[in-house]
Design a protein around this motif. Sequence first.
Motif, mmCIF file in Angstrom:
data_model
loop_
_atom_site.group_PDB
_atom_site.id
_atom_site.type_symbol
_atom_site.label_atom_id
_atom_site.label_comp_id
_atom_site.label_asym_id
_atom_site.label_seq_id
_atom_site.Cartn_x
_atom_site.Cartn_y
_atom_site.Cartn_z
ATOM 1 N N PHE A 23 0.836 -1.200 0.000
ATOM 2 C CA PHE A 23 0.000 0.000 0.000
ATOM 3 C C PHE A 23 0.876 1.257 0.000
ATOM 4 O O PHE A 23 0.584 2.227 -0.717
ATOM 5 N N LEU A 133 -6.117 5.325 -2.360
ATOM 6 C CA LEU A 133 -6.012 3.867 -2.499
ATOM 7 C C LEU A 133 -7.290 3.165 -2.065
ATOM 8 O O LEU A 133 -7.955 2.501 -2.863
ATOM 9 N N PHE A 134 -7.619 3.285 -0.789
ATOM 10 C CA PHE A 134 -8.723 2.507 -0.236
ATOM 11 C C PHE A 134 -10.063 2.871 -0.866
ATOM 12 O O PHE A 134 -10.841 2.003 -1.271
ATOM 13 N N ALA A 137 -10.556 1.855 -4.521
ATOM 14 C CA ALA A 137 -10.590 0.389 -4.619
ATOM 15 C C ALA A 137 -11.865 -0.198 -4.003
ATOM 16 O O ALA A 137 -12.081 -1.410 -4.081
ATOM 17 N N MET A 139 -12.564 -0.193 -0.783
ATOM 18 C CA MET A 139 -12.206 -0.839 0.488
ATOM 19 C C MET A 139 -12.783 -0.031 1.656
ATOM 20 O O MET A 139 -12.164 0.877 2.173
ATOM 21 N N THR A 142 -11.012 -0.907 5.605
ATOM 22 C CA THR A 142 -9.553 -0.918 5.719
ATOM 23 C C THR A 142 -9.084 0.404 6.305
ATOM 24 O O THR A 142 -9.553 1.469 5.924
ATOM 25 N N SER A 185 -7.190 -4.766 7.745
ATOM 26 C CA SER A 185 -8.133 -5.001 6.662
ATOM 27 C C SER A 185 -8.922 -6.288 6.901
ATOM 28 O O SER A 185 -8.816 -6.909 7.965
ATOM 29 N N ASP A 189 -12.040 -6.990 1.763
ATOM 30 C CA ASP A 189 -11.351 -5.814 1.242
ATOM 31 C C ASP A 189 -10.053 -6.163 0.525
ATOM 32 O O ASP A 189 -9.678 -5.498 -0.454
ATOM 33 N N ARG A 192 -10.997 -6.955 -2.855
ATOM 34 C CA ARG A 192 -11.253 -5.735 -3.622
ATOM 35 C C ARG A 192 -9.947 -5.085 -4.062
ATOM 36 O O ARG A 192 -9.834 -4.567 -5.180
ATOM 37 N N TRP A 193 -8.946 -5.089 -3.178
ATOM 38 C CA TRP A 193 -7.637 -4.527 -3.507
ATOM 39 C C TRP A 193 -6.994 -5.292 -4.661
ATOM 40 O O TRP A 193 -6.468 -4.685 -5.607
ATOM 41 N N SER A 194 -7.068 -6.604 -4.612
ATOM 42 C CA SER A 194 -6.502 -7.419 -5.680
ATOM 43 C C SER A 194 -7.184 -7.119 -7.007
ATOM 44 O O SER A 194 -6.526 -6.970 -8.047
ATOM 45 N N VAL A 202 -6.961 2.512 -9.250
ATOM 46 C CA VAL A 202 -5.989 3.066 -8.299
ATOM 47 C C VAL A 202 -4.735 3.550 -9.029
ATOM 48 O O VAL A 202 -4.296 4.688 -8.839
#
Length: 286
Positions: A23, A133-134, A137, A139, A142, A185, A189, A192-194, A202
């Motif tokens: 991150f 970021l979050f 995405a 998230m 997180t 996290s 989530d 979701r990041w992946s 992002v």
Amino acid sequence: DRDSKRKNALDTFFDTGSVTKQFTAAAVLKLEMLGKLKLADRIDKHFKNVPADKAAITVLQLLSHSSGVAQMYDFEGVDVTDRDSSVKCLLAIALAAKPGEKFIYSNANYFMAAALVEIASGQSFESFCEEHLFKPAGMKDTGFTGDKDLEEKRSALRYEGGESRGSMVSYAYSWGFRGATGVVSTVSDMNRWSDALLGDDVLNAEARKSLFKPVLSEYACGWYILKTATGSTKITHSGAAAGARCYFSRYEAEDVAFVIFLNECTQGSLVEFTLANEIDAVLFAR
């Protein structure tokens, strides 16, 4: 979870440990996209009074653990709630190798990378990650340990050697953690990041290429880039913190990702690697 009153679920909070580094690296690459810095920048462009032996360290070398910064550092007598004092302390420590010469995994690289995020953005590290970021995405669950907005009742408890160390969300956050560890996290989530890293939500394509491009010893920016026995590319990182372990892997060609969260961190135990190897064997059985 050893606490039978708390059920483990897709929205249970866990500490990601050093998986946090991806991150931080993504935050730096987002700043490059915004024109605030470049991976090729020397750190003396952003930090004041950098000692001569460290002035030529680049931002990329921090993210790839190729800066020569030592694994061992001592914050004794330093106010680790103060960013500039912490960075000054880290920059005063003798290098273990010349910049760019050797891979030396050191949390200190990422403490300084988080400081760069703040200096270049004019925001706190946490707010920058949340905004850039979050949120994009998707998230929603997180944040960072010590974040009062994370629901205590959804947190797993930390254990070390069978002894409780409190919840995942209750640890204080300082410059002895920020950037290298401390993101909290959930399984949902992290999925979701992946997914976000597959598209432009992002990072753009150029930034993602930098994120996953190895520099030394198969380490890119917050990720290890490995080849499996079947020839697949495994993008992975593990993490450990007080009473917590994490292991996160992605296989883009196969459209597969998985995360392992544990709330027991016993000295010498590497159960997350054993579990990951077993999952790999199932996923890639031929």
